[in-house]
Every structure is written in C-alpha cells, then in structure tokens.
Design a protein around this motif. Structure first.
Motif, PDB file in Angstrom:
ATOM      1  N   ALA A   1       0.838  -1.210   0.000  1.00  0.00           N
ATOM      2  CA  ALA A   1       0.000   0.000   0.000  1.00  0.00           C
ATOM      3  C   ALA A   1       0.868   1.254   0.000  1.00  0.00           C
ATOM      4  O   ALA A   1       0.564   2.236  -0.692  1.00  0.00           O
ATOM      5  CB  ALA A   1      -0.933  -0.006   1.207  1.00  0.00           C
ATOM      6  N   TYR A   2       1.945   1.213   0.772  1.00  0.00           N
ATOM      7  CA  TYR A   2       2.863   2.361   0.797  1.00  0.00           C
ATOM      8  C   TYR A   2       3.553   2.522  -0.561  1.00  0.00           C
ATOM      9  O   TYR A   2       3.634   3.636  -1.096  1.00  0.00           O
ATOM     10  CB  TYR A   2       3.907   2.155   1.893  1.00  0.00           C
ATOM     11  CG  TYR A   2       4.943   3.253   1.958  1.00  0.00           C
ATOM     12  CD1 TYR A   2       4.662   4.457   2.616  1.00  0.00           C
ATOM     13  CD2 TYR A   2       6.194   3.105   1.359  1.00  0.00           C
ATOM     14  CE1 TYR A   2       5.610   5.475   2.673  1.00  0.00           C
ATOM     15  CE2 TYR A   2       7.142   4.116   1.410  1.00  0.00           C
ATOM     16  CZ  TYR A   2       6.843   5.299   2.065  1.00  0.00           C
ATOM     17  OH  TYR A   2       7.787   6.309   2.112  1.00  0.00           O
ATOM     18  N   GLN A   3       4.020   1.423  -1.116  1.00  0.00           N
ATOM     19  CA  GLN A   3       4.708   1.471  -2.413  1.00  0.00           C
ATOM     20  C   GLN A   3       3.785   1.943  -3.529  1.00  0.00           C
ATOM     21  O   GLN A   3       4.191   2.694  -4.425  1.00  0.00           O
ATOM     22  CB  GLN A   3       5.271   0.086  -2.752  1.00  0.00           C
ATOM     23  CG  GLN A   3       6.063   0.032  -4.046  1.00  0.00           C
ATOM     24  CD  GLN A   3       6.266  -1.388  -4.523  1.00  0.00           C
ATOM     25  OE1 GLN A   3       5.314  -2.090  -4.818  1.00  0.00           O
ATOM     26  NE2 GLN A   3       7.531  -1.810  -4.581  1.00  0.00           N
ATOM     27  N   GLN A   4       2.527   1.497  -3.476  1.00  0.00           N
ATOM     28  CA  GLN A   4       1.561   1.831  -4.526  1.00  0.00           C
ATOM     29  C   GLN A   4       0.847   3.162  -4.268  1.00  0.00           C
ATOM     30  O   GLN A   4      -0.054   3.529  -5.018  1.00  0.00           O
ATOM     31  CB  GLN A   4       0.520   0.708  -4.638  1.00  0.00           C
ATOM     32  CG  GLN A   4       1.092  -0.641  -5.032  1.00  0.00           C
ATOM     33  CD  GLN A   4       1.685  -0.648  -6.423  1.00  0.00           C
ATOM     34  OE1 GLN A   4       1.116  -0.054  -7.349  1.00  0.00           O
ATOM     35  NE2 GLN A   4       2.827  -1.305  -6.584  1.00  0.00           N
TER      36      GLN A   4
ATOM     37  N   ASP B   1       9.048  -2.724   7.150  1.00  0.00           N
ATOM     38  CA  ASP B   1       9.788  -2.324   5.935  1.00  0.00           C
ATOM     39  C   ASP B   1      10.782  -3.420   5.564  1.00  0.00           C
ATOM     40  O   ASP B   1      11.901  -3.149   5.178  1.00  0.00           O
ATOM     41  CB  ASP B   1      10.489  -0.972   6.130  1.00  0.00           C
ATOM     42  CG  ASP B   1      11.462  -0.976   7.299  1.00  0.00           C
ATOM     43  OD1 ASP B   1      11.592  -2.006   7.984  1.00  0.00           O
ATOM     44  OD2 ASP B   1      12.107   0.061   7.536  1.00  0.00           O
ATOM     45  N   GLY B   2      10.316  -4.669   5.675  1.00  0.00           N
ATOM     46  CA  GLY B   2      11.186  -5.801   5.377  1.00  0.00           C
ATOM     47  C   GLY B   2      11.581  -5.903   3.920  1.00  0.00           C
ATOM     48  O   GLY B   2      12.626  -6.472   3.589  1.00  0.00           O
ATOM     49  N   THR B   3      10.747  -5.352   3.038  1.00  0.00           N
ATOM     50  CA  THR B   3      11.019  -5.434   1.597  1.00  0.00           C
ATOM     51  C   THR B   3      11.258  -4.064   0.982  1.00  0.00           C
ATOM     52  O   THR B   3      12.060  -3.922   0.059  1.00  0.00           O
ATOM     53  CB  THR B   3       9.838  -6.120   0.885  1.00  0.00           C
ATOM     54  OG1 THR B   3       9.613  -7.401   1.480  1.00  0.00           O
ATOM     55  CG2 THR B   3      10.137  -6.296  -0.599  1.00  0.00           C
ATOM     56  N   ILE B   4      10.583  -3.057   1.491  1.00  0.00           N
ATOM     57  CA  ILE B   4      10.679  -1.711   0.917  1.00  0.00           C
ATOM     58  C   ILE B   4      11.685  -0.857   1.694  1.00  0.00           C
ATOM     59  O   ILE B   4      12.130  -1.229   2.786  1.00  0.00           O
ATOM     60  CB  ILE B   4       9.310  -1.008   0.929  1.00  0.00           C
ATOM     61  CG1 ILE B   4       8.828  -0.810   2.376  1.00  0.00           C
ATOM     62  CG2 ILE B   4       8.294  -1.782   0.101  1.00  0.00           C
ATOM     63  CD1 ILE B   4       7.569   0.033   2.514  1.00  0.00           C
ATOM     64  N   ASP B   5      12.020   0.270   1.118  1.00  0.00           N
ATOM     65  CA  ASP B   5      12.813   1.281   1.824  1.00  0.00           C
ATOM     66  C   ASP B   5      11.840   2.301   2.405  1.00  0.00           C
ATOM     67  O   ASP B   5      11.123   2.988   1.671  1.00  0.00           O
ATOM     68  CB  ASP B   5      13.786   1.972   0.862  1.00  0.00           C
ATOM     69  CG  ASP B   5      14.896   1.038   0.398  1.00  0.00           C
ATOM     70  OD1 ASP B   5      15.370   0.235   1.231  1.00  0.00           O
ATOM     71  OD2 ASP B   5      15.282   1.114  -0.780  1.00  0.00           O
ATOM     72  N   LEU B   6      11.814   2.379   3.717  1.00  0.00           N
ATOM     73  CA  LEU B   6      10.921   3.300   4.409  1.00  0.00           C
ATOM     74  C   LEU B   6      11.763   4.228   5.268  1.00  0.00           C
ATOM     75  O   LEU B   6      12.325   3.803   6.278  1.00  0.00           O
ATOM     76  CB  LEU B   6       9.936   2.516   5.290  1.00  0.00           C
ATOM     77  CG  LEU B   6       8.855   3.313   6.023  1.00  0.00           C
ATOM     78  CD1 LEU B   6       7.916   3.971   5.014  1.00  0.00           C
ATOM     79  CD2 LEU B   6       8.074   2.405   6.967  1.00  0.00           C
TER      80      LEU B   6
END
Length: 274
Positions: free
Chosen positions: A94-97, A119-124
C-alpha cells in the motif's frame, strides 16, 4: 479440589506454575495463518484459542479472501479473545503503490483493531516510519511494527534494534516484532542452520531493560528456536510466526510438558541449559 475440564490435576496442566494468562503483555503467542479454511480455523480456536493471543494473516493473503469469509474469521477470533490482524506485506504494498491511507481506512471499515507496519522489503525512511505509526494510532489502530529485512543474510544489529524499538514505542507502537520470516534461517537472529545467535540475545539483555524488551515479539517458526528462546528468556517470552498446528506444541514447551523444557522436580526451573 475442582479439576479443569480435562480432569488433569492442576500441577500437571502447568507443572512450572509460571505461565501467565492471555493478553497479559508477556508470554504472548502469535500464529501465522497462511490461508487455512474456515472450518480448520474454527477448530484451531476451539482447541487452542485459550493459548493464543494473536493470529497474523500472513503475507498478502488477506487481499485474496472472499469478504464474507474474512468477516467470519474476524468474528471467530473475537469470540475466542484472539486478535486477528493483517501482515506487514499489505502495508508495504500500500505504501509502495501510494494507496496507504485508503488501505488503512479500508482495514478500519472491515473491523481490524491491530495493524502491522514493517519495511522488510521496501525502503521506508525513518522519519516516514515514525509519521505513519503516529497516523495509524490516531486512526484508532493498535500498531505492531517489525524490525529487520526479509532478504537472506540480513542480520540484525543491536543498536539498530534498540533505536527502532525505542522510537516505535515512543511513536505509539505496542509491540515490535524481531524478523525471522516463516523459514527462520539465515535471517535476523538465526544463522543458515536456523540456530539462534546467543551473543545477540545477550547483547539485548545487557543493553535493553526488561520493561522495554517485554515489547519485543521474537519470530521463531522452528521448534529448536522456540526452545532456545524459552531457555534464554523464560517461559513467558513473546513468540511469533508459529504455524497454526503448532499452537498446542508451543504451549506444552512453555509449561514443561515436553522433554526439552521439562521442569526440575517441583520447581519451574528448566532442567536443560544452552
């Protein structure tokens, strides 16, 4: 003397005398639901609901649920005083999109009271993480966060964990999960064989006071990891990412009803050590 429904003597149900009750903020058990059917879900709660605090809808599985089935799972969980909540993958997507607020309002409308921010996969960015935790709390959510990356070989640093834990709690989170994935191998506090990094646990014990580290939930999908955490932290350590059919097995480990954590005579002391 009144015996419990199973007719076992109370000393046989909890020979350690150490286990706490449900939703006591210590000794928490979090299961991971990777998409089991409604009948199996209800049967699990009937058998083990008394020993379970949280059930996480793993990964992005919730997005594929029929709405009526999701509502039924929520109702069943509430009936058994178990908290059902969506995993962090949907938050990260949801954050990425760029649909995060719509996603949070949707979860609120469905009836979720807890959410996971990770944020295990994304950069937050750190500042963004803090802002989102606060916003979610303002919406009325109880926030569980996660510390650590999901990529193989991603190890935790004690200072990173300490900083994240203190910051997330200050921003309004109630618990912070220590990443272990469902494999429990070559990630977080586990090596390629799934063995626990005892030196890291010792560093946590030394650097983070008990009143703060009680907010940690340690992902431990493997039996040997659960045993190791119980031996190190005690029977009321918070443990997560437990397979649905291992709920009773973990409670047996906690209470000394298995060889691996058998109590020493009449005390709750664990006979084996690391």
């Amino acid at each position: 003397m009144t015996h419990p429904p199973c007719n076992c003597h109370p000393r046989l149900i909890d020979p350690t005398g150490e286990r706490t009750g449900k939703l006591n903020d210590v000794g928490l058990t979090m299961l991971i639901d990777k998409g089991i059917g409604l009948v199996a879900f209800e049967e699990l709660l009937q058998l083990a609901g008394s020993y379970v605090d949280f059930i996480k809808l793993g990964f992005g599985t919730m997005a594929l649920y029929p709405p009526e089935l999701l509502q039924k799972k929520l109702l069943l969980a509430k009936k058994h005083d178990v908290i059902l909540y969506p995993g962090g993958t949907l938050f990260e997507l949801a954050y990425q999109q760029d649909v995060l607020m719509e996603h949070l309002h949707h979860l609120k409308d469905i009836g979720f009271e807890y959410i996971e921010i990770s944020d295990g996969t994304i950069d937050l960015p750190f500042s963004e993480r803090c802002k989102i935790i606060r916003e979610a709390a303002k919406l009325g959510f109880n926030v569980i966060t996660e510390c650590g990356k999901k990529a193989d070989g991603s190890c935790l640093d004690i200072e990173d964990l300490k900083t994240t834990l203190y910051s997330d709690l200050e921003c309004g989170a109630c618990f912070v999960i220590v990443e272990g994935r469902e494999s429990g191998e070559n990630i977080g506090i586990y090596d390629k064989k799934g063995d626990i990094g005892i030196e890291f646990l010792s560093a946590v014990e030394k650097n983070i006071p008990s009143k703060i580290r009680k907010h940690l939930i340690w992902e431990a999908p493997q039996k040997n990891q659960q045993i190791g955490l119980i031996r190190f932290w005690g029977r009321n350590v918070n443990i997560g990412n437990i397979q649905m059919d291992d709920a009773i097995n973990l409670e047996c480990l906690r209470r000394g009803l298995r060889y691996d954590t058998f109590p020493n005579k009449r005390s709750g002391t664990i006979t084996t050590t690391l």
